[in-house]
Design a protein around this motif. Sequence first.
Motif, mmCIF file in Angstrom:
data_model
loop_
_atom_site.group_PDB
_atom_site.id
_atom_site.type_symbol
_atom_site.label_atom_id
_atom_site.label_comp_id
_atom_site.label_asym_id
_atom_site.label_seq_id
_atom_site.Cartn_x
_atom_site.Cartn_y
_atom_site.Cartn_z
ATOM 1 N N PRO A 401 0.775 -1.228 0.000
ATOM 2 C CA PRO A 401 0.000 0.000 0.000
ATOM 3 C C PRO A 401 0.812 1.287 0.000
ATOM 4 C CG PRO A 401 0.316 -0.680 2.240
ATOM 5 C CD PRO A 401 1.064 -1.680 1.372
ATOM 6 N N PHE A 402 2.166 1.224 0.152
ATOM 7 C CA PHE A 402 2.886 2.457 0.479
ATOM 8 C C PHE A 402 2.921 3.453 -0.683
ATOM 9 C CE2 PHE A 402 5.232 -0.630 3.378
ATOM 10 C CZ PHE A 402 4.329 -0.430 4.398
ATOM 11 N N TYR A 403 3.256 2.996 -1.865
ATOM 12 C CA TYR A 403 3.310 3.895 -3.019
ATOM 13 C C TYR A 403 1.916 4.348 -3.429
ATOM 14 C CZ TYR A 403 5.108 5.424 -7.639
ATOM 15 O OH TYR A 403 5.470 6.134 -8.760
ATOM 16 N N MET A 404 0.919 3.526 -3.153
ATOM 17 C CA MET A 404 -0.439 3.779 -3.622
ATOM 18 C C MET A 404 -1.395 4.320 -2.558
ATOM 19 S SD MET A 404 -0.433 3.123 -6.843
ATOM 20 C CE MET A 404 -2.154 2.944 -7.248
ATOM 21 N N GLY A 405 -0.985 4.390 -1.304
ATOM 22 C CA GLY A 405 -1.828 5.007 -0.282
ATOM 23 C C GLY A 405 -3.121 4.276 0.021
ATOM 24 N N ILE A 406 -3.072 2.941 0.045
ATOM 25 C CA ILE A 406 -4.268 2.109 0.237
ATOM 26 C C ILE A 406 -4.789 2.220 1.670
ATOM 27 C CG2 ILE A 406 -5.127 -0.272 0.148
ATOM 28 C CD1 ILE A 406 -4.260 0.841 -2.569
ATOM 29 N N ASN A 407 -6.098 2.153 1.818
ATOM 30 C CA ASN A 407 -6.728 1.970 3.127
ATOM 31 C C ASN A 407 -6.712 0.469 3.416
ATOM 32 O OD1 ASN A 407 -8.409 1.618 5.331
ATOM 33 N ND2 ASN A 407 -9.930 3.105 4.644
ATOM 34 N N GLU A 408 -5.618 0.018 4.032
ATOM 35 C CA GLU A 408 -5.462 -1.421 4.289
ATOM 36 C C GLU A 408 -6.489 -1.947 5.284
ATOM 37 O OE1 GLU A 408 -1.112 -2.563 4.870
ATOM 38 O OE2 GLU A 408 -1.174 -0.456 5.468
ATOM 39 N N THR A 409 -6.885 -1.129 6.220
ATOM 40 C CA THR A 409 -7.807 -1.590 7.262
ATOM 41 C C THR A 409 -9.113 -2.052 6.645
ATOM 42 O OG1 THR A 409 -6.870 0.175 8.623
ATOM 43 C CG2 THR A 409 -8.781 -1.007 9.500
ATOM 44 N N ARG A 410 -9.632 -1.260 5.730
ATOM 45 C CA ARG A 410 -10.945 -1.558 5.151
ATOM 46 C C ARG A 410 -10.859 -2.376 3.886
ATOM 47 N NH1 ARG A 410 -15.057 2.812 6.352
ATOM 48 N NH2 ARG A 410 -15.013 1.513 8.216
ATOM 49 N N TYR A 411 -9.807 -2.170 3.082
ATOM 50 C CA TYR A 411 -9.720 -2.824 1.774
ATOM 51 C C TYR A 411 -8.378 -3.541 1.625
ATOM 52 C CZ TYR A 411 -13.708 0.246 0.846
ATOM 53 O OH TYR A 411 -14.926 0.893 0.909
ATOM 54 N N GLY A 412 -8.154 -4.507 2.505
ATOM 55 C CA GLY A 412 -6.888 -5.241 2.490
ATOM 56 C C GLY A 412 -6.617 -5.937 1.180
ATOM 57 N N PHE A 413 -7.661 -6.273 0.430
ATOM 58 C CA PHE A 413 -7.442 -6.960 -0.847
ATOM 59 C C PHE A 413 -6.717 -6.072 -1.850
ATOM 60 C CE2 PHE A 413 -11.444 -4.776 -1.773
ATOM 61 C CZ PHE A 413 -11.353 -4.462 -3.121
ATOM 62 N N MET A 414 -6.717 -4.741 -1.622
ATOM 63 C CA MET A 414 -6.036 -3.831 -2.530
ATOM 64 C C MET A 414 -4.536 -3.771 -2.273
ATOM 65 S SD MET A 414 -8.725 -0.656 -2.695
ATOM 66 C CE MET A 414 -7.795 0.209 -3.958
ATOM 67 N N THR A 462 -16.183 -6.882 0.799
ATOM 68 C CA THR A 462 -16.690 -6.678 2.158
ATOM 69 C C THR A 462 -15.659 -5.915 2.985
ATOM 70 O OG1 THR A 462 -17.884 -8.786 2.062
ATOM 71 C CG2 THR A 462 -17.518 -7.846 4.240
ATOM 72 N N PRO A 463 -16.029 -4.823 3.647
ATOM 73 C CA PRO A 463 -15.041 -4.057 4.423
ATOM 74 C C PRO A 463 -14.272 -4.950 5.389
ATOM 75 C CG PRO A 463 -17.063 -2.806 4.246
ATOM 76 C CD PRO A 463 -17.357 -4.165 3.668
ATOM 77 N N GLY A 464 -12.956 -4.908 5.290
ATOM 78 C CA GLY A 464 -12.111 -5.796 6.074
ATOM 79 C C GLY A 464 -12.187 -5.562 7.565
ATOM 80 N N ASP A 465 -12.549 -4.341 7.986
ATOM 81 C CA ASP A 465 -12.646 -4.086 9.415
ATOM 82 C C ASP A 465 -13.862 -4.766 10.028
ATOM 83 O OD1 ASP A 465 -13.838 -2.133 7.700
ATOM 84 O OD2 ASP A 465 -14.277 -0.869 9.413
#
Length: 632
Positions: A401-414, A462-465
């Motif tokens: 996620p670092f270069y792309m700024g992903i919301n890992e908490t909610r969308y871990g699949f990204m 589905t939201p990962g949180d």
Amino acid sequence: MSRVLPATALFAAVMLQVATSASAQQPLYRPRTVAQAFAKGTRAADGRPGPNYWQNRARYAISIDLSPSGRAVRGSETIVYYNTSPDTLRALTMKLLLNIHKPGAARMGSAPAEYLTDGVQIDRFVANGTVVPWGQADGGAATWRTVRLPAPLMPRDSVRLNIDWHVTLAELSNREGMLDPTSLFLAYFYPRVAVYDDYDGWDRMDFTDGQEFYSDFNDYDVTIRVPRNYVVWGTGTLTNPELLLQPGPLQRYRSALQSDDVIHIATSAEMANRAVTQQDSILTWHFTATNVPDVAFGVSDHYSWDGGSVVVDRSSGRRASVQAAYVDSSADYRHMVTFAKQSLDWFSNNWPGVPYPYEKTTVFQGVADMEYPMMVNDNTFADTSFARFVAAHEIAHTWFPFYMGINETRYGFMDEGWATTFEYLINQADMGKARAADLFRQFRVAGWINDPSPLEDLPIVTPGDMLKNAAYGNNAYGKPALGYLAVKEMLGDVAFRKALHTYIDNWHGKHPTPWDFFNSFNTGSGQNLDWFWRNWYFSNGYIDLEVAGVKKSGTGSVVTVKNVGGLAAPFDLIVTRAGGVIDTLHQTSAVWRANQSEARIAVSGAKAITSVVIDGGIWMDAELGNNSWKGR
């Protein structure tokens, strides 16, 4: 003999036309907050940031005194937080992630006594010169807290925060904490301003020690004071090595920054003989980093230290430093600089095919198997091939996620899904296709396929949180990776690369949502792939294909395959004819465009078909008993 035959181009073209028409009539579901972002013009339907896109950021100046043997961190920081949004902010949400160690904190599982601490203690909080009452001295057990500002923070304005705090690191290390009596990993240790974005507002998701993180892109200036003979490895540029290292290690450190070879910067014997750092009683290690989502540091007085470098951008000749810090008895780590160099080279020039964006990476021996900007915290493994496998996965997170700024908490699949995809692709190059496929099935697919619980078939989006344990793991890792790999195979490498780079070009350094990804891929590929996204990422499907029958048709035959599980998985159809001739007809996911419940596959040739077998490869089938057919 055997032959491998592709699906016909005409069949694919007809299905594409049908699917494109259907997709235009049925857009993907969007949450209401995301739909509002599109309506406000912060995000665009072609996948790009909209004309009104904005994101906030900050500058952090952090100074800490660290007592490694006592696990004590005492810090002060200045945060200049910039509100680029159109909104007036009357309060800030602060993240205190190490409160996960406090008794009573909401967490995924149980916590032994060695894991528990008093959490983050805020000693003083000042906003623009005004002391802000913190309330409870310990701030409670939550990992976030809303702090009301003395005056509203207006759009296009900034606020200066001064915070004094202290924390004791956990005796039992996980993503951070003590590793041995004089080694520790320092992560998530500083109070930070949460993300405030254009579609969800403040990030007030709890950190439960399961899902991961969501961070703004910030600039960092970090000073860490430790006793002599301790080395600090960390995110960013070490600005003052000449003030910290003795002449021999200093010369080797500088050589390693440009060397193709692996250089032993500091051996365990040198560390034991106090021949590495300068001998002032306290040494100040100073690191700077710009436009990164976080910082992390490893500290030890006995770890060995290796270094080298690799060209990550062949067009400019830009190099990245590669370092490893480890217990000398860990045999796999003696190869770790070489493994990490190979990973940076391969990821930069193959998949994702974007030059490594940072100046260095350090693989530090810990227990977490976890990624941080420019840092990896990995276990040691007796199997050096597996050690390379794990390190490659964590380094792949640099892009997602670092270069792309992903919301890992909610969308871990990204992020986990992409790291798993790149892990599989680099393993093919490093280990061969058979070994890579075996590892992928074992670690990324088998758990999902072998567990029939409805929790394991929840849609990937589905939201990962809202998920935990295996349900989260399957949705974040193996399932989305299978989807990405299926798209790669269906589009072909040229179109897939164009789509992937369209997405990366659109959103690196920003905060993409899944819908930005889907739309970017549609635009980059020149195809409306909504039928596929809906099938793989929005449905409760799983993989189960059935050979439903074989019928003669003119000069050939038609094999009917039913999609019992619903997911549009690719597969090989292995057809055996009278006389023993075997044909393998590979079907990409495109075979399911027109009809996602049933596919009819034309098999040319007059000789009778005696048997048909479906082989899904890494797309493992949940029920193998219906994967074959035999003629009478």
